[in-house]
Structures are given as structure tokens and as C-alpha cells.
Design an enzyme around this catalytic site. Sequence first.
Site, PDB file in Angstrom:
ATOM      1  CE  LYS A 183      27.622  62.029  15.002  1.00  0.00           C
ATOM      2  NZ  LYS A 183      28.478  61.940  16.262  1.00  0.00           N
ATOM      3  CD  GLU A 186      32.091  61.263  19.252  1.00  0.00           C
ATOM      4  OE1 GLU A 186      32.936  62.169  19.349  1.00  0.00           O
ATOM      5  OE2 GLU A 186      30.974  61.426  18.691  1.00  0.00           O
ATOM      6  CB  SER A 236      28.796  73.371  21.233  1.00  0.00           C
ATOM      7  OG  SER A 236      29.445  73.147  19.987  1.00  0.00           O
ATOM      8  CB  CYS A 291      20.806  72.663  26.168  1.00  0.00           C
ATOM      9  SG  CYS A 291      19.125  72.106  25.812  1.00  0.00           S
TER      10      CYS A 291
END
Length: 512
Positions: A183, A186, A236, A291
Site C-alpha cells: 500500500k 497516495e 509518522s 526520517c
Amino acid sequence: MTGGTLQQTDVETLTHWVGGSGLAGTSGRFAEVTDPATGAVTATVPMASAEDADRAVAAARSAFPAWRDTSLARRTRVLFRFRELLDARAGELAAIITAEHGKVLADAAGEVARGQEVVEFACGAPHLLKGSATENASTGVDVTSLRQPLGVVGVISPFNFPAMVPMWFFPIAIAAGNCVVLKPSEKVPSAALWIARLWAEAGLPDGVFTVLHGDRTAVDALLTHPDVAAVSFVGSTAVARHVYETGTAHGKRVQALGGAKNHMVVLPDADLDVVADQAVNAGFGSAGERCMAVSALVAVGGVADALVERIAARATALRTGDGRRSCDMGPLVSAAARDRVTGYVEAGVADGATLVVDGRSTPVDADGAGFFVGPTLFDHVTTDMSIYTDEIFGPVLSVLRVDTYDEALALVNANPYGNGTAIFTNDGGAARRFRTEVEVGMVGINVPVPVPAAYYSFGGWKGSLFGDTHAHGAEGFHFFTRGKVVTSRWADPAARGGTGGTGVDLGFPRNV
């Protein structure tokens, strides 16, 4: 716009990738995909419904038995073929990343190369999946151990590394015999579809690699689906916590990598020109959307004035603009990201920090209304300011001043995150002490972005990781497999017809 019904006729409409081909969604919901350098809408991507997720998982579940039973030799040939195709066409993938994420082409190419390292590591699966054996562990008894795939596994990846972060997980999962449902974010969906087509060209059977686009509906469907055995996530901290708690509550194995606030500690003996170069590289590369970006520089013992001067000179010399042009730094991924970063800059000024370089007014080399914030440098930052406490995820570098090494160490260790940190010094004893005492999962010594090589594992401590298994390396193979121990006894042919020396004994078996 995310989650609304779009009427678009002049842009590409993307699909999911299920069972080896594109598949339209059923939800009627789409999100816009933009070129962040120009602000133009380039595609629409379907947001999966729960029914779409069911179809994706079902295709992966159907493919699993045959892929699990495929020999390691054949699996490895597919991985090597994928590796060769990726190596030959890496430039195509880098261009897709730049077009949707915004990072400059050189940075996108570096992302692909670091992901390729994990693919190459996964090609060693026959060795890495070896079990062990002990002959005659007990009299006439042999013991063997082996590792077997889990089944269908989910990978939920962030926008900032559309290729590298998924490649931390799916090469190892596939090499181990699992089927993967990816996934992607988007915001940057096209890289995942390009990778799916490359897998098909490499000979991966249909259903072993699936792409499911979407938002929280798709995420929660993977976290709760009874046929998904494990989930890997990067994003996050708030979402990582949700992923971990929801997934584990539904009986899944979860590794959820969360947020970060990475510190660079600079001791007085460090070479300040080297430090300034590395602070700019680590703070402003990929527009700070990493990150592992350095966002807090801790200057020890009076070096701050000279260091800030050097960093400011380098920051103002950077060229910001369209990543396809001759620029050093590209845009942020979206208008919302740009507005979030400029909001933090305003907050830093309001809180009393000294704004040395203001990226809000940086000239840019781009066409259209892109999502730009230039390199931004604050000095005299304190630990109660939001530009320090929050993960900004943008090109904002904050300088904090302390008097001693002990103060610097305490400051780093007090932070709720523990992803990455670095120390710059020419004192080996100080570096060794920092390596031992700092409460962070990945440490650099004169290395500002200590992302480990693929055969080591990536992951932080504290609020930067939920779950006890890090990404890739040996821990990656451990995460995507489960152990089994087989204890066996075979009767001696010479003793057939009798009890084989066992007899009836209701006592707990002992190894003798």
C-alpha cells in the site's frame, strides 16, 4: 483533494495491481497526484474500498501455496532477474520519483541505489534461510530447525521514499516465500506500479506482488484482514502507534517505524568546515523530507557562532527548484506540506529563535506554482520551542547551544525519539563514549545520516519504533519467517520388529 469523487478527463487514471494486471477500484473515490515542482495534477489514483482490499488479499492468498513451494533456487533466479532489470532501468524509476515526490534526480537515483542494495542482499536468501541440524542430540534422535514463510504480508510505505522504503521489505518477504500486498502513499503511487510491472517481467508469478492504493480504509483493511499475517509500516509516530496497536490486536506480527528528531552533536575539536558541509547535506537533502534528516544541531563549547556563519553561507548558495533541472534541492511533496513547514518557521520566529536564513523567500527555478520552501536556518533554539519538539519534515535546521558534552548527551537522550544521531569530533574517546551512552538506535561518528548497509538492520529506539524487529538485514528475514524445530527418531533397521529400545515410559523425556 483526497477522498472526493473527481471528474478528470485530461490526466491519467491509475489502477490497483492485482493478480498480475491493473484493476480498477470499486469505491468511486480518487486522490489527485501532483507534480510538486509545478503544482499540476498529473494523475488520479483510486482509493481502495474494503472490497478492493479483500480482492487484493484473496489474489495474494491464492498465489501463496505455489510460491511457498517454489524451490529457493527458482525464487532466487527471479530475484536476480529483477535485480538486473532494475539495474538497467533505474533511471526510469528515478524520473518517476522526481516527478511525483519532487526530490532532485541525483537524490532519486541514490534512493533507487539504496533500495537495490536490499534486493541484492535478498538474492542471498538460500544462505540466509538455512536452518540447522544436530545429529544424535539424544540417543537415536536428530533435531533440525527451519524457517518458513508467513503467508500474505502487508507493506505500508510513506511518500518520502516511494522506492527505497518498500524495497526495505518486499525483496526479503518475497525471497522468503511470502506474497506481498504493498500500500504505497497516495501522493506517490506510480513507482509502486512500475515496480509491479518489473516483477512481472522478471517472471514473478501473478499474485505474489500486489499494489493496493488508498488511504486509511486500505490501511485498516490490511491491519484487520484475517488472511494477512504481518504488516510492515513506515510513517509518522502517531500512525505507527495506530498500526502497531491495531495490527497486534488482530493477531498480526507488526514492525512499525515511526518519527524522528535527529541530532548532530558537534564537539569543539571538530573540523567546522566539514561539519558545515555535512549539516547542510543532512539537513536540506530531499528538502528535509527524510526520517534520518538532521533537524537539530547541538553546538558544544562555543563553536556555534563560527558554525552558524559557515552553514548560512552554504545554505544561501544552494539552488532550489525543479528537480529535473540543475538544482540542489527540490520542492516539498504537497501544498499542505509547504504550508505546514512555513507555519513552523513563523512559530520559531514568534518563540524568539533567531532566523538566520529564511527559506520562505528563496528564489526558485521552476515553472508554475510549485510547493517550495528553501533552506531555513535557526539559531538560539531552545528545547521548549515547537521547531525543536516537533518533527517538521522540511528543510529547517535548528542550532542549540550547550556548554559541555554531558549537556549535549542529556539533551539527545531526553528526546522522545531515538531514530538516528551523529557526533562530529576528532576525539576517539569522546566518540566511543557517545556510541555507548546515547539512547538512539542508529549512530553516526562523523557520518551525519547513519543509514546502515542492507546487510545490517534499520530501526530506531523509543518513539521511533513499535515492535521489536528492525527492517532488512538478518532481522528482516527473521520478521518474514517463523521458526520450526523438528525432532525425529528412526528405528535402527537391525532392531525392527521390536520397540526400538523405547518401551513404555510416562516420565518427561530426557536427552540421554
